[in-house]
Design a protein around this motif. Structure first.
Motif: not given
Length: 188
Positions: A6-11, A107-111, A122-128, A134-135
């Protein structure tokens, strides 16, 4: 900072090697479509090319779902090009390979594995909307499976378009889902 559901991808801004060119990529490129951000430790290693090759072999299936894949390591975009040009497996890749030599994205993704300067698997599925759905983080010696990731992406897309329904364990496209309700309590 770790990314969570649910968190938003950082810049971020970075250079990627993509289809024979160096291109700029930012978090804005992840919006408006489904994305997979796939971190791996390093180019010219052992488990990493098997994972990236598996994604390359399944890339068309991800594309049919409107999903873009972004491979990320702490190597430079120049190293990605060299790897692409010298490895038959990596030469198949049609998705962007993002260079993250400063480790900012990792680092932004914590991996980030700080003592090694490398990324976890690390695998991250990001919605539109740019939110993580998914993490998954695997230990360094455990490779990931693109077909399982594809199944999870399909489940995430299904749940996003079918409010009130959930996908049970081992769910595959076309199979029955569940609609949580009082009637189901204690019956599963």
């Amino acid at each position: 900072m770790s990314m969570y559901i649910g968190s938003e991808v950082q810049a971020f801004n970075a250079t990627a090697f993509h289809k024979g060119e160096f291109v700029e990529v930012s978090e804005q490129d992840l919006k408006g479509k489904w994305s997979v951000v796939f971190f791996y430790p390093a180019d010219f290693t052992f488990v990493c090319p098997t994972e990236l090759g598996d994604l390359a072999d399944n890339y068309d299936e991800f594309q049919k779902l409107g999903v873009e894949i972004y491979g990320v390591s702490t190597d430079t975009h120049f190293t990605h090009k060299a790897w692409h040009d010298t490895s038959e497996t990596i030469g198949k890749i049609q998705f962007p390979l993002i260079g993250d030599p400063t480790g900012k994205i990792t680092r932004n993704f914590g991996v980030m594995i700080e003592e090694a300067g490398l990324a976890e698997r690390g695998t991250f599925v990001i919605d539109p909307e740019g939110k993580i759905q998914i993490v998954e983080i695997n230990a360094g010696g455990i490779g990931r499976d693109a077909s399982e990731l594809l199944r999870k992406v399909k489940a995430a897309q299904y749940v996003a378009t079918h409010p009130g329904e959930v996908c049970p364990a081992k769910w595959k496209e076309g199979e029955a889902t569940l609609a949580p309700s009082l009637d189901l309590v204690g019956k599963i």
